[in-house]
Design a protein around this motif. Sequence first.
Motif, PDB file in Angstrom:
ATOM      1  N   TYR A   6      49.929  90.018 -48.996  1.00  0.00           N
ATOM      2  CA  TYR A   6      48.791  90.492 -48.216  1.00  0.00           C
ATOM      3  C   TYR A   6      47.798  91.178 -49.153  1.00  0.00           C
ATOM      4  CZ  TYR A   6      46.451  92.084 -43.948  1.00  0.00           C
ATOM      5  OH  TYR A   6      45.542  92.289 -42.933  1.00  0.00           O
ATOM      6  N   GLN A  10      47.396  98.059 -46.415  1.00  0.00           N
ATOM      7  CA  GLN A  10      47.560  98.457 -45.017  1.00  0.00           C
ATOM      8  C   GLN A  10      47.730  99.964 -44.847  1.00  0.00           C
ATOM      9  OE1 GLN A  10      50.442  95.118 -44.266  1.00  0.00           O
ATOM     10  NE2 GLN A  10      49.249  94.930 -42.395  1.00  0.00           N
ATOM     11  N   ARG A  18      39.521  98.990 -38.638  1.00  0.00           N
ATOM     12  CA  ARG A  18      39.193  97.693 -39.258  1.00  0.00           C
ATOM     13  C   ARG A  18      39.661  96.548 -38.364  1.00  0.00           C
ATOM     14  NH1 ARG A  18      41.090  93.573 -42.537  1.00  0.00           N
ATOM     15  NH2 ARG A  18      43.261  94.211 -42.314  1.00  0.00           N
ATOM     16  N   LEU A  22      37.592  93.561 -36.131  1.00  0.00           N
ATOM     17  CA  LEU A  22      37.847  92.112 -36.133  1.00  0.00           C
ATOM     18  C   LEU A  22      37.967  91.607 -34.697  1.00  0.00           C
ATOM     19  CD1 LEU A  22      40.551  91.717 -38.944  1.00  0.00           C
ATOM     20  CD2 LEU A  22      38.093  91.275 -39.096  1.00  0.00           C
ATOM     21  N   ALA A  23      38.678  92.369 -33.885  1.00  0.00           N
ATOM     22  CA  ALA A  23      38.882  91.952 -32.492  1.00  0.00           C
ATOM     23  C   ALA A  23      37.540  91.880 -31.757  1.00  0.00           C
ATOM     24  CB  ALA A  23      39.827  92.938 -31.793  1.00  0.00           C
ATOM     25  N   GLY A  49      50.895  87.606 -36.376  1.00  0.00           N
ATOM     26  CA  GLY A  49      50.023  88.528 -37.097  1.00  0.00           C
ATOM     27  C   GLY A  49      49.097  89.202 -36.099  1.00  0.00           C
ATOM     28  N   ALA A  50      49.712  89.882 -35.127  1.00  0.00           N
ATOM     29  CA  ALA A  50      49.003  90.284 -33.901  1.00  0.00           C
ATOM     30  C   ALA A  50      48.009  91.430 -34.090  1.00  0.00           C
ATOM     31  CB  ALA A  50      50.016  90.637 -32.820  1.00  0.00           C
ATOM     32  N   GLY A  51      48.067  92.147 -35.203  1.00  0.00           N
ATOM     33  CA  GLY A  51      47.073  93.202 -35.471  1.00  0.00           C
ATOM     34  C   GLY A  51      47.133  94.323 -34.440  1.00  0.00           C
ATOM     35  N   ASP A  73      54.308  90.949 -35.904  1.00  0.00           N
ATOM     36  CA  ASP A  73      53.559  91.443 -37.068  1.00  0.00           C
ATOM     37  C   ASP A  73      54.527  92.187 -37.966  1.00  0.00           C
ATOM     38  OD1 ASP A  73      51.514  92.926 -38.781  1.00  0.00           O
ATOM     39  OD2 ASP A  73      50.177  91.956 -37.361  1.00  0.00           O
ATOM     40  N   ASP A  75      53.508  94.753 -39.437  1.00  0.00           N
ATOM     41  CA  ASP A  75      53.023  96.124 -39.249  1.00  0.00           C
ATOM     42  C   ASP A  75      52.737  96.292 -37.751  1.00  0.00           C
ATOM     43  OD1 ASP A  75      51.737  98.528 -39.157  1.00  0.00           O
ATOM     44  OD2 ASP A  75      50.028  97.931 -40.400  1.00  0.00           O
ATOM     45  N   ASP A  92      58.578  89.635 -40.622  1.00  0.00           N
ATOM     46  CA  ASP A  92      57.757  89.036 -41.669  1.00  0.00           C
ATOM     47  C   ASP A  92      57.745  87.531 -41.426  1.00  0.00           C
ATOM     48  OD1 ASP A  92      56.770  87.843 -44.029  1.00  0.00           O
ATOM     49  OD2 ASP A  92      57.276  89.659 -45.145  1.00  0.00           O
ATOM     50  N   LEU A  93      56.555  87.008 -41.184  1.00  0.00           N
ATOM     51  CA  LEU A  93      56.447  85.600 -40.800  1.00  0.00           C
ATOM     52  C   LEU A  93      56.798  84.652 -41.940  1.00  0.00           C
ATOM     53  CD1 LEU A  93      53.261  86.197 -38.727  1.00  0.00           C
ATOM     54  CD2 LEU A  93      55.319  85.125 -37.812  1.00  0.00           C
ATOM     55  N   LEU A  94      56.894  85.167 -43.160  1.00  0.00           N
ATOM     56  CA  LEU A  94      57.269  84.312 -44.285  1.00  0.00           C
ATOM     57  C   LEU A  94      58.776  84.201 -44.463  1.00  0.00           C
ATOM     58  CD1 LEU A  94      54.724  85.294 -47.069  1.00  0.00           C
ATOM     59  CD2 LEU A  94      54.988  83.056 -45.994  1.00  0.00           C
ATOM     60  N   ARG A 109      45.325  84.160 -36.228  1.00  0.00           N
ATOM     61  CA  ARG A 109      43.916  84.345 -36.640  1.00  0.00           C
ATOM     62  C   ARG A 109      43.872  85.267 -37.856  1.00  0.00           C
ATOM     63  NH1 ARG A 109      40.274  87.091 -32.232  1.00  0.00           N
ATOM     64  NH2 ARG A 109      41.058  89.006 -33.201  1.00  0.00           N
ATOM     65  N   LEU A 110      43.154  84.830 -38.883  1.00  0.00           N
ATOM     66  CA  LEU A 110      42.966  85.640 -40.096  1.00  0.00           C
ATOM     67  C   LEU A 110      44.311  86.062 -40.676  1.00  0.00           C
ATOM     68  CD1 LEU A 110      40.041  87.859 -38.742  1.00  0.00           C
ATOM     69  CD2 LEU A 110      39.873  85.687 -39.953  1.00  0.00           C
ATOM     70  N   HIS A 114      46.590  84.847 -45.857  1.00  0.00           N
ATOM     71  CA  HIS A 114      47.358  85.880 -46.561  1.00  0.00           C
ATOM     72  C   HIS A 114      48.781  85.443 -46.861  1.00  0.00           C
ATOM     73  CE1 HIS A 114      44.184  88.787 -45.925  1.00  0.00           C
ATOM     74  NE2 HIS A 114      44.163  88.468 -44.651  1.00  0.00           N
TER      75      HIS A 114
HETATM   76  C1  LIG Z   1      43.467  90.400 -41.027  1.00  0.00           C
HETATM   77  S1  LIG Z   1      44.707  91.003 -39.904  1.00  0.00           S
HETATM   78  C2  LIG Z   1      44.318  90.018 -38.456  1.00  0.00           C
HETATM   79  C3  LIG Z   1      44.879  90.619 -37.185  1.00  0.00           C
HETATM   80  C4  LIG Z   1      44.634  89.772 -35.933  1.00  0.00           C
HETATM   81  N1  LIG Z   1      45.273  88.467 -36.061  1.00  0.00           N
HETATM   82  C5  LIG Z   1      43.159  89.603 -35.672  1.00  0.00           C
HETATM   83  O1  LIG Z   1      42.598  88.549 -35.995  1.00  0.00           O
HETATM   84  O2  LIG Z   1      42.549  90.546 -35.119  1.00  0.00           O
HETATM   85  C6  LIG Z   1      46.177  90.216 -40.496  1.00  0.00           C
HETATM   86  C7  LIG Z   1      47.429  90.666 -39.751  1.00  0.00           C
HETATM   87  O3  LIG Z   1      48.526  89.883 -40.222  1.00  0.00           O
HETATM   88  C8  LIG Z   1      49.625  90.737 -40.473  1.00  0.00           C
HETATM   89  N2  LIG Z   1      50.445  90.126 -41.516  1.00  0.00           N
HETATM   90  C9  LIG Z   1      50.090  89.899 -42.815  1.00  0.00           C
HETATM   91  N3  LIG Z   1      51.102  89.319 -43.490  1.00  0.00           N
HETATM   92  C10 LIG Z   1      52.125  89.183 -42.591  1.00  0.00           C
HETATM   93  C11 LIG Z   1      53.448  88.662 -42.676  1.00  0.00           C
HETATM   94  N4  LIG Z   1      53.934  88.162 -43.821  1.00  0.00           N
HETATM   95  N5  LIG Z   1      54.228  88.670 -41.568  1.00  0.00           N
HETATM   96  C12 LIG Z   1      53.745  89.181 -40.397  1.00  0.00           C
HETATM   97  N6  LIG Z   1      52.505  89.690 -40.250  1.00  0.00           N
HETATM   98  C13 LIG Z   1      51.699  89.695 -41.335  1.00  0.00           C
HETATM   99  C14 LIG Z   1      48.999  92.055 -40.890  1.00  0.00           C
HETATM  100  O4  LIG Z   1      49.905  93.128 -40.717  1.00  0.00           O
HETATM  101  C15 LIG Z   1      47.784  92.130 -39.971  1.00  0.00           C
HETATM  102  O5  LIG Z   1      48.084  92.735 -38.735  1.00  0.00           O
END
Ligand SMILES: C[S@@+](CC[C@H](N)C(=O)[O-])C[C@H]1O[C@@H](n2cnc3c(N)ncnc32)[C@H](O)[C@@H]1O
Length: 157
Positions: A6, A10, A18, A22-23, A49-51, A73, A75, A92-94, A109-110, A114
Motif C-alpha cells: 500500500y 495509513q 481522506r 474519496l467517497a 477494500g471498504a475504506g 479491509d 484497516d 488482507d486481500l492478498l 474501488r481504488l 495497491h
Molecule cells: C484508497 S482506499 C479506497 C477505499 C474505498 N474503496 C473507496 O474507494 O472509498 C484503499 C483501501 O484499501 C484498503 N487496502 C489496501 N490494501 C489492502 C489489502 N491488502 N487488503 C485489504 N484491504 C486493503 C485500505 O485499507 C483502504 O481502506
Amino acid sequence: MDSPTYVLNQAFPSERARLEALARLWDAGTMRLVEELGIGPGNRCLEAGAGTGSVAAALAAIVGAEGRVLAVDRDTRFLDDLPAQVEVRHADLLTDDLPAAQFDLVHARLLVAHLHPHRDALHRLAAAVAPGGWLLVEEVDWTYADRVEPDAPSTPR
Ligand SMILES: C[S@@+](CC[C@H](N)C(=O)[O-])C[C@H]1O[C@@H](n2cnc3c(N)ncnc32)[C@H](O)[C@@H]1O
C-alpha cells in the motif's frame, strides 16, 4: 499499519477525512454502475477494500434485509455504524481467503492499484464471484500521474 504494497501511509492523522473525501467524489458514480448491473434485493455483495464503508452501506440499502454485504479491509478502523446486514471482516486481500463463488457483486474501488501483483489480486477477487455475478473494479488511470506531478516520490512507486 505498514504494508509492503500500500503506497499511502495509513497512520496519516486525517486518513478518515481522506477516505470520506474519496467517497464524496466517487460514490454517486459507483452506485450508478451498481444499478446498471441490476444489483437488487436479496443479492450478496462483497465490498473489497471498504475504506469508510460508504459503498457497503449504500449496497446494504439496495440489497435490503434479505441481502448480505461483506465489507473487507486490512484497516477496519472506520467501518463502524453500518447497517445490520453488513458484516465487517478484517483481512488482507492478498493473503487471506475469501468465500469462493459466493457473491452476485464483488466491488473494488481504488484498491487493485495497491495490490501487487495486480493480476493475482484480480484473480482472488474474481474467484469470489458467484456464477452469473459481476466483478466491478474502479481505478484511476495512474499512467498520467507523472504528467500531473512529475516530482512526487510516490509516482514511480
Ligand atoms: C484508497 S482506499 C479506497 C477505499 C474505498 N474503496 C473507496 O474507494 O472509498 C484503499 C483501501 O484499501 C484498503 N487496502 C489496501 N490494501 C489492502 C489489502 N491488502 N487488503 C485489504 N484491504 C486493503 C485500505 O485499507 C483502504 O481502506
